[in-house]
Motif scaffolding. Structure first.
Motif: not given
Length: 255
Positions: A28-38, A52-53, A129-136
């Motif tokens: 699911v995360f890999d299918a999001m070209p405008d969202v970097a997930f980590f 994406t990241l 730890g931490l989880a994050g997203i960067s949305r274009d």
């Protein structure tokens, strides 16, 4: 076993358990070209990323990012800030919501995104730890006719953050009234104009606190004539004072 190792090993085990669940959502995360997930560990190192990241950082394979920090893979101007943010979130345990950031996209082209980072806690409340997203933010000019004007004004702020700017000036740059500026900033960036004005100064401050000796000097270099105002705004945004932030960075460097 020393105290540090005793603290880190349970944290690593707990994070590993969480990753087993996050990994199920990788497609699911890999299918999001405008969202970097980590996902990152307590050392601010990547332990899970999406495609994406990896692409944004110039890697063909996601595994190439694992074990690295943002400072290792982003240009120095950006990476130092991102890693400092990570360490502050892990230390203090406060989330970072809708942070407006300038990222480099494929071809080294800059673009705006909104970043959220959330600390991950174990059942006892320890940050593991931490989880994050960067949305274009890639607004279509047909649906956001003010986007190009806002982007130009925000870029001016990035380039001239040391200069005193106010909402009326910013509205003038965008050829808008202050009310229009408020409305369109929220619609396009999901931030208030005051947040847009404040962000570049605090970005610069987090980088300068690594090397500049006096907090008062950092305040002046970031355009603050009132040191106490700088401290208040820094704590309100980052969650700790500039002095505490510096102590955190120096402590992380020694550990």
């Amino acid at each position: 076993m020393n105290t540090l190792a005793a603290t880190l090993e349970p944290a690593a085990a707990t994070l590993a358990g969480m990753l087993a669940h996050f990994t199920l959502l990788e497609p699911v995360f890999d299918a999001m070209p405008d969202v970097a997930f980590f996902i990152k560990d307590t050392g601010a190192r990547y332990v899970l990323v999406n495609s994406t990241l990896a692409s944004r950082c110039g890697f063909k394979e996601k595994g190439a990012l694992l074990g690295k920090t943002a400072e290792d893979v982003f240009p120095r101007r950006f990476g130092r800030i991102y890693t400092a943010q990570d360490k502050a979130i892990i230390s203090v345990g406060n989330p970072m919501l809708d942070q407006l950031e300038l990222h480099l996209y494929p071809g080294r082209q800059p673009g705006w995104c909104l970043t959220c980072k959330q600390p991950l806690h174990d059942p006892q409340g320890l940050v593991v730890g931490l989880a994050g997203i960067s949305r274009d933010l890639r607004a279509d000019e047909s649906s956001h006719p003010a986007y190009s004007k806002l982007a130009a004004a925000v870029q001016y702020i990035q380039d001239n953050y040391v200069q005193p700017l106010n909402l009326k000036q910013l509205a003038g740059m965008a050829d808008m009234s202050v009310a229009q500026l408020e409305r369109y900033c929220h619609k396009v960036f999901h931030l208030t104009p005051r947040q847009v004005l404040l962000k570049p100064r605090l970005d610069a401050a987090t980088a300068l606190l690594v090397t500049t000796d006096r907090v008062t000097d950092v305040a002046a270099l970031c355009g603050y004539t009132d040191h106490s105002a700088f401290t208040r705004q820094f704590k309100a945004t980052v969650g700790i004072t500039p002095t505490e932030y510096r102590m955190l960075l120096h402590g992380s460097a020694r550990s």
